[in-house]
Design an enzyme around this catalytic site. Structure first.
Site, PDB file in Angstrom:
ATOM      1  N   HIS A 336     -72.412   1.881-112.953  1.00  0.00           N
ATOM      2  CA  HIS A 336     -73.640   1.349-112.378  1.00  0.00           C
ATOM      3  C   HIS A 336     -73.511   0.855-110.939  1.00  0.00           C
ATOM      4  CE1 HIS A 336     -77.751   0.776-113.091  1.00  0.00           C
ATOM      5  NE2 HIS A 336     -77.705   0.163-114.261  1.00  0.00           N
ATOM      6  N   LYS A 412     -97.431   8.350-124.195  1.00  0.00           N
ATOM      7  CA  LYS A 412     -98.063   7.794-122.986  1.00  0.00           C
ATOM      8  C   LYS A 412     -99.468   8.329-122.746  1.00  0.00           C
ATOM      9  CE  LYS A 412     -95.466  11.000-119.997  1.00  0.00           C
ATOM     10  NZ  LYS A 412     -94.457  11.045-118.923  1.00  0.00           N
ATOM     11  N   PRO A 422     -98.791   2.970-119.219  1.00  0.00           N
ATOM     12  CA  PRO A 422     -97.910   3.096-120.392  1.00  0.00           C
ATOM     13  C   PRO A 422     -96.717   2.146-120.343  1.00  0.00           C
ATOM     14  CG  PRO A 422     -98.565   5.260-119.620  1.00  0.00           C
ATOM     15  CD  PRO A 422     -99.056   4.272-118.591  1.00  0.00           C
ATOM     16  N   SER A 449     -87.404   0.298-109.139  1.00  0.00           N
ATOM     17  CA  SER A 449     -86.612   0.962-108.105  1.00  0.00           C
ATOM     18  C   SER A 449     -87.124   0.567-106.723  1.00  0.00           C
ATOM     19  CB  SER A 449     -86.713   2.488-108.271  1.00  0.00           C
ATOM     20  OG  SER A 449     -86.086   3.139-107.179  1.00  0.00           O
ATOM     21  N   THR A 458     -82.518  -1.967-106.650  1.00  0.00           N
ATOM     22  CA  THR A 458     -83.488  -2.350-107.671  1.00  0.00           C
ATOM     23  C   THR A 458     -83.903  -3.808-107.492  1.00  0.00           C
ATOM     24  OG1 THR A 458     -81.780  -3.076-109.228  1.00  0.00           O
ATOM     25  CG2 THR A 458     -82.496  -0.774-109.385  1.00  0.00           C
ATOM     26  N   GLN A 548     -86.942   1.696-118.613  1.00  0.00           N
ATOM     27  CA  GLN A 548     -87.617   2.949-118.914  1.00  0.00           C
ATOM     28  C   GLN A 548     -86.778   4.109-118.378  1.00  0.00           C
ATOM     29  OE1 GLN A 548     -91.920   5.209-118.216  1.00  0.00           O
ATOM     30  NE2 GLN A 548     -91.439   3.377-117.058  1.00  0.00           N
TER      31      GLN A 548
END
Length: 615
Positions: A336, A412, A422, A449, A458, A548
């Site tokens: 990450h 969605k 959604p 983002s 982020t 998500q």
């Protein structure tokens, strides 16, 4: 990236890559520093659903003193604005250092996200190697687009996005240290071959993936080389060296120093670190029911299943690790500090499209060198390090509860027909489910983002909001009318959508607050009282870590919770269904991934019936 800790040769390669990125990327503005008073007011508003009024009032006085004219907040804000003028991005380097490189928890489970992709139609080692060959060729094809500047610029809501992260995905690796880690990015060597690392049965191999003329190997060439690797790795290595990388970062940093004292070990580790990416060829795992298959596969990608399964086939420090199992399972594990979800999703979309194409390239009739097996000299110290790492990883894996499920009642499109977001709708459902399980709401973070800005990474989108709390408390009240509940739900969803928009525009509160705190530390000041307040500790104790998956396919992302008494909830909304993964730690008696999953399913059904009541 933290360039001052990278050796000069690598640093120059990194800066050269950065210059190329600027040449090829669409122009994006610098990330703004939000107004101080705006952030402080929004911070107080975010605390309201979490704290009783008397505690809010106590924190309000602390915040007002911090933000008053001529106060400490104003001074730190001025310094942040100066920093923004003289740096590529005023917070990203600090964020990467603070959130990732200084974090001492193991990368496995705690940090590296895993993406499990739809099962392929093979069930044996032959199909595994054929697909792996196609996968490698697809990734190299994507890399060629990145290197040449042919990768199409990406846009979000009509705005161009920063493309800087793409070149950093390849030939990069995190290096452990006793107090903090750093990231190296090697780039493609000017002379000689560029290679990937292939791991099978705990054995590591260097596989050159370019011909002498610089062209990438064809799929048939790659397949021939993978067959050679298989013939050299029949038996499982007794010592799974990759498991060392799953350790606590301080422990691994010390073992890393011991490991590299030996010349053979140093050469092998450097070849892994310099490789473009890693391919993990996993052995079959125990057959389980279809109902639990997705959870098992997500676990396999995330941590390898344990020391008696495929965990020895990982090098958790590597930025990109593609995993292909013999049963048709496959996915990606990424580190990450270097990678974020959206660029990874773009890479995977390209690979999936590439895999649909037939292999039309004829293999050149030239002999290829044998893939090089990487050897390790293991003395008594390293053996002890390995034994400890194996024990600790198995404890961590046994502590993690993973529950994946596919919600099929709607996706969605149904939510869009209601003229609702959604993502915001699902966030309300998650908080409702948490409230039903725990009889309270909690601090939750979703990821926004910041790629609309230079070097943006982020920020968090916080929940619950006041509107969300009002809806949740009213929803199970039989005295409340359906119309009133619908109105409260719409207000909750709209409020969350506004927060999302603010964060995407660089006006979120969490990175700004972190920047103010780190600016004070950089100036040698005491940590400001606003950050020592119990309210700030509660507000940043993220019991719900959510995310998500921005994917066009039925993929499942998963990672571990941020806190011992928390959950991680990932979701992938498709037009007519939503994939979920929920993780929790078994050591916490209050949390239960399966219970939250079942409650979330029920909550989504209840929300649907709010708009489509059954007779």
């Amino acid at each position: 990236m933290i360039l001052e800790r990278i050796p000069p040769r690598i640093c120059s390669l990194f800066m050269l890559g950065a210059a190329r990125r600027q040449a090829h990327s669409s122009p994006v503005p610098p990330q703004p520093v939000p107004p101080l008073l705006q952030t402080l007011q929004r911070y107080l508003t975010a605390l309201e659903p979490l704290l009783p009024p008397d505690e809010i009032e106590h924190t309000r006085r602390i915040v007002q003193k911090f933000g008053c004219p001529g106060g400490l907040g104003e001074k730190l804000q001025r310094e942040l604005i100066k920093r923004a003028k003289h740096s590529h991005n005023w917070i990203s380097d600090w964020w990467v250092q603070w959130a990732y490189l200084e974090c001492r928890q193991p990368l496995a489970v705690h940090s590296n996200p895993a993406i499990s992709l739809p099962k392929r139609d093979f069930t044996d080692w032959k199909g595994q190697l054929v697909f792996a060959s196609k996968l490698i060729a697809g990734v190299l094809d994507f890399k060629a687009q990145v290197d040449s500047g042919r990768l199409a610029p990406e846009y979000m809501r009509g705005h161009p996005l920063c493309m800087e992260l793409f070149p950093q995905l390849f030939s990069s690796c995190r290096i452990p240290g006793p107090k903090h880690d750093h990231v190296v990015h090697y780039g493609r060597p000017r002379y000689g071959q560029a290679h990937i690392t292939v791991v099978r049965n705990y054995q590591f191999f260097q596989l050159d993936v370019y011909n002498s003329d610089g062209t990438p190997l064809t799929e048939s060439q790659i397949l021939a080389q993978l067959l050679r690797i298989r013939s050299q790795s029949w038996k499982t290595d007794k010592q799974p060296m990759g498991i060392l990388t799953s350790e606590h970062r301080h422990t691994w940093g010390q073992a890393y120093t011991r490991l590299l004292r030996d010349k053979i070990n140093k050469e092998s580790v450097r070849l892994i670190e310099k490789s473009i990416f890693t391919l993990c060829l996993d052995s079959p795992v125990m057959m389980i029911s279809d109902e639990k298959y997705s959870s098992r596969m997500a676990a396999q990608i995330l941590h390898g299943g344990g020391t008696f399964s495929n965990s020895g086939n990982r090098w958790f420090d590597k930025t990109l690790q593609f995993v292909v199992g013999e049963d048709g399972s496959w996915g990606l594990l990424y580190e990450h500090a270097t990678a974020e979800g959206p660029p990874i999703a773009t890479l995977l979309d390209h690979v999936l499209e590439y895999c649909k194409k037939p292999d039309r390239m004829r293999a050149p009739l030239i002999p290829l060198p044998m893939p090089k097996k990487l050897y390790f000299y293991i003395n008594s110290e390293i053996k002890w390090d390995l034994e400890m790492a194996k024990q600790n990883l198995d404890i961590l894996i046994n502590d993690l509860d993973i529950n994946c499920f596919n919600f099929k009642r709607f996706g969605k499109e149904f939510v869009k027909q209601l003229k609702l977001s959604p993502n915001s709708f699902i966030q309300v459902a998650i908080q409702l489910a948490y409230y039903r399980v725990h009889s309270e709401v909690c601090a939750a973070c979703d990821i926004a983002s910041l790629r609309m800005f230079q070097g943006g990474r982020t920020d968090y989108i916080r929940s619950p909001t006041n509107q969300m709390l009002s809806f949740i408390q009213a929803f199970d009240d039989d005295a409340m009318s359906r119309e009133a509940k619908v109105q409260l739900l719409r207000e909750a969803v709209d409020a969350y959508s506004i927060l999302t928009e603010q964060s995407l525009k660089g006006q979120g509160i969490d990175r700004h607050l972190l920047g103010l705190k780190l600016q004070a530390i950089a100036e040698g000041l005491s940590v400001p009282r606003i950050f020592m307040d119990t309210a700030y500790g509660l507000a940043t104790h993220w019991k719900l870590r959510t995310g998500q998956v921005p994917a066009n396919t039925d993929s499942v992302m998963c990672f571990g919770p941020l806190v011992p008494d928390g959950y991680a909830v990932c979701y992938n909304p498709q037009p007519d269904h939503v994939h979920f993964s929920i993780t929790a730690f078994n050591c916490c008696e209050e949390t239960n991934a399966e219970k939250l999953a079942l409650t979330l399913e029920r909550s989504l059904r209840d929300l649907q019936e709010l708009f489509q009541p059954t007779v």
